[in-house]
Scaffold this active site. Structure first.
Site, mmCIF file in Angstrom:
data_model
loop_
_atom_site.group_PDB
_atom_site.id
_atom_site.type_symbol
_atom_site.label_atom_id
_atom_site.label_comp_id
_atom_site.label_asym_id
_atom_site.label_seq_id
_atom_site.Cartn_x
_atom_site.Cartn_y
_atom_site.Cartn_z
ATOM 1 N N LEU A 181 -3.669 -4.285 -9.410
ATOM 2 C CA LEU A 181 -2.269 -4.478 -9.038
ATOM 3 C C LEU A 181 -1.378 -3.335 -9.501
ATOM 4 O O LEU A 181 -1.596 -2.748 -10.561
ATOM 5 C CB LEU A 181 -1.779 -5.806 -9.625
ATOM 6 C CG LEU A 181 -2.634 -7.023 -9.240
ATOM 7 C CD1 LEU A 181 -2.061 -8.295 -9.860
ATOM 8 C CD2 LEU A 181 -2.770 -7.177 -7.737
ATOM 9 N N HIS A 233 2.653 -4.889 -5.788
ATOM 10 C CA HIS A 233 2.217 -6.282 -5.916
ATOM 11 C C HIS A 233 3.187 -7.066 -6.803
ATOM 12 O O HIS A 233 3.507 -8.222 -6.510
ATOM 13 C CB HIS A 233 0.831 -6.364 -6.554
ATOM 14 C CG HIS A 233 -0.268 -5.724 -5.768
ATOM 15 N ND1 HIS A 233 -0.855 -4.545 -6.126
ATOM 16 C CD2 HIS A 233 -0.878 -6.119 -4.620
ATOM 17 C CE1 HIS A 233 -1.807 -4.240 -5.260
ATOM 18 N NE2 HIS A 233 -1.839 -5.164 -4.330
ATOM 19 N N GLY A 281 2.870 -7.415 1.654
ATOM 20 C CA GLY A 281 3.581 -6.143 1.687
ATOM 21 C C GLY A 281 3.689 -5.586 3.105
ATOM 22 O O GLY A 281 2.778 -5.738 3.919
ATOM 23 N N LYS A 285 3.645 -2.555 3.717
ATOM 24 C CA LYS A 285 2.817 -1.345 3.807
ATOM 25 C C LYS A 285 1.652 -1.573 4.762
ATOM 26 O O LYS A 285 1.278 -0.686 5.516
ATOM 27 C CB LYS A 285 2.304 -0.950 2.422
ATOM 28 C CG LYS A 285 1.774 0.442 2.431
ATOM 29 C CD LYS A 285 0.787 0.686 1.344
ATOM 30 C CE LYS A 285 -0.395 1.387 1.929
ATOM 31 N NZ LYS A 285 -1.648 0.816 1.510
ATOM 32 N N VAL A 323 6.765 -0.352 -1.755
ATOM 33 C CA VAL A 323 7.227 0.350 -2.961
ATOM 34 C C VAL A 323 6.593 1.736 -2.960
ATOM 35 O O VAL A 323 5.400 1.890 -2.682
ATOM 36 C CB VAL A 323 6.840 -0.438 -4.238
ATOM 37 C CG1 VAL A 323 7.269 0.312 -5.491
ATOM 38 C CG2 VAL A 323 7.470 -1.830 -4.216
#
Ligand code: PAF
Length: 286
Positions: free
Chosen positions: A33, A37, A149, A151, A178
């Site tokens: 993580l 996360h 996420g 992403k 992030v």
């Protein structure tokens, strides 16, 4: 934070939380993580009273020549981060717990449409493996909401479609990517990069940002923008996998008239495959 390994223990802990009238949120992960996360868990903790995270490196979503064996396993550090982020219960099943009858005969979930193309083309069977394990986790936990996420943009679209098509009463929330200070999206796979590769890695996001600026300024020759960005990738030492402009919700190839776009990229640096994306809302004034 309690850590449990079996579906039985998981269901018992969740039944207790339900009996206390708690709303339940789920954050499925494969571990190792990072701050991305942690942001998912923190978001869940803001929205519900009981946050469940799972760590399971799911063999069903890895291709035969992919990084299943070397995927980093860092349980003790992960537990610390989850506790700090506000996780109440951690589920860490092993492969036999998740696939007791083996993987060959496992019932699989196939989400058509959004699973095709992009990572679906580069990683055959990947989204079937993701949709199958996420369905199992949803059935085990029966959360009110689940957080993923952005992403993994296509994965999020696959999961939204899965929940819609199979009438699962679960709210799906996508949380912003992030990034490191230089723009590189945080990913467990960044840990595979040498110092030189890590220095080159922000090229991917830089390319997306330059394409987004050009599109915001009215450029609609997507092929030209893609060719220029892939040239940059090659110069930085990447081997391009795909770079595409898609309609942000359906993920069909974008047209010049679309207002909600997403640019998605995958590229190899050495043997590490990185992905990233950037959504563009042409109706919002920025
Ligand atoms: O995004 C991931 O880490 C995985 O694909 C997921 C959603 C936990 C399923 O194994």
């Amino acid at each position: 934070m309690n850590t449990v390994k079996t579906g039985r223990e998981l269901r018992a802990a969740i039944a207790q939380a339900r009996a206390e009238g708690k709303q339940i949120g789920l954050v499925p992960t494969m571990g190792n993580l990072h701050a991305g996360h942690a942001a998912l868990v923190e978001k869940a903790a803001q929205r519900v009273d009981f946050v469940v995270a799972s760590i399971f490196v799911n063999p069903l979503q890895f291709g035969p020549s992919e990084d299943l064996d070397k995927y980093p396993r860092t349980l003790a550090a992960d537990q610390e981060k989850l506790l700090e982020a506000g996780c109440d219960l951690l589920f860490i099943p092993d492969v036999d717990e998740m696939y007791p009858a083996g993987m060959a005969g496992q019932t699989r979930v196939c989400v058509s449409g959004v699973s095709e193309g992009l990572c679906g083309a580069s990683r055959p069977g990947h989204f079937e493996g993701v949709a199958t394990v996420v369905t199992k986790l949803f059935n085990l936990v029966q959360p009110d909401l689940a957080i993923f996420g952005q992403k993994d943009y296509q994965q999020l679209a696959v999961i939204r479609t899965l929940v819609r098509d199979l009438n699962m009463p679960i709210q799906i929330i996508g949380e912003a990517t992030v990034r490191a200070e230089d723009g590189l999206a945080l990913s467990s796979r960044n840990g595979y990069l040498s110092a030189e590769q890590r220095a080159a890695a922000p090229t991917l996001y830089r390319g997306l940002s330059e394409m987004a600026t050009a599109i915001r300024n009215g450029e609609r020759d997507f092929a030209k923008l893609i060719a220029a960005a892939q040239q940059q990738q090659l110069s930085a030492g990447f081997r391009p996998d795909y770079l595409e402009v898609r309609e942000a919700n359906s993920l069909r190839p974008a047209t010049a008239d679309d207002r909600h776009l997403v640019i998605l990229v995958a590229a190899f640096i050495g043997s590490t495959r990185l992905i990233d994306n950037l959504a563009i809302d042409l109706d919002s004034v920025t």
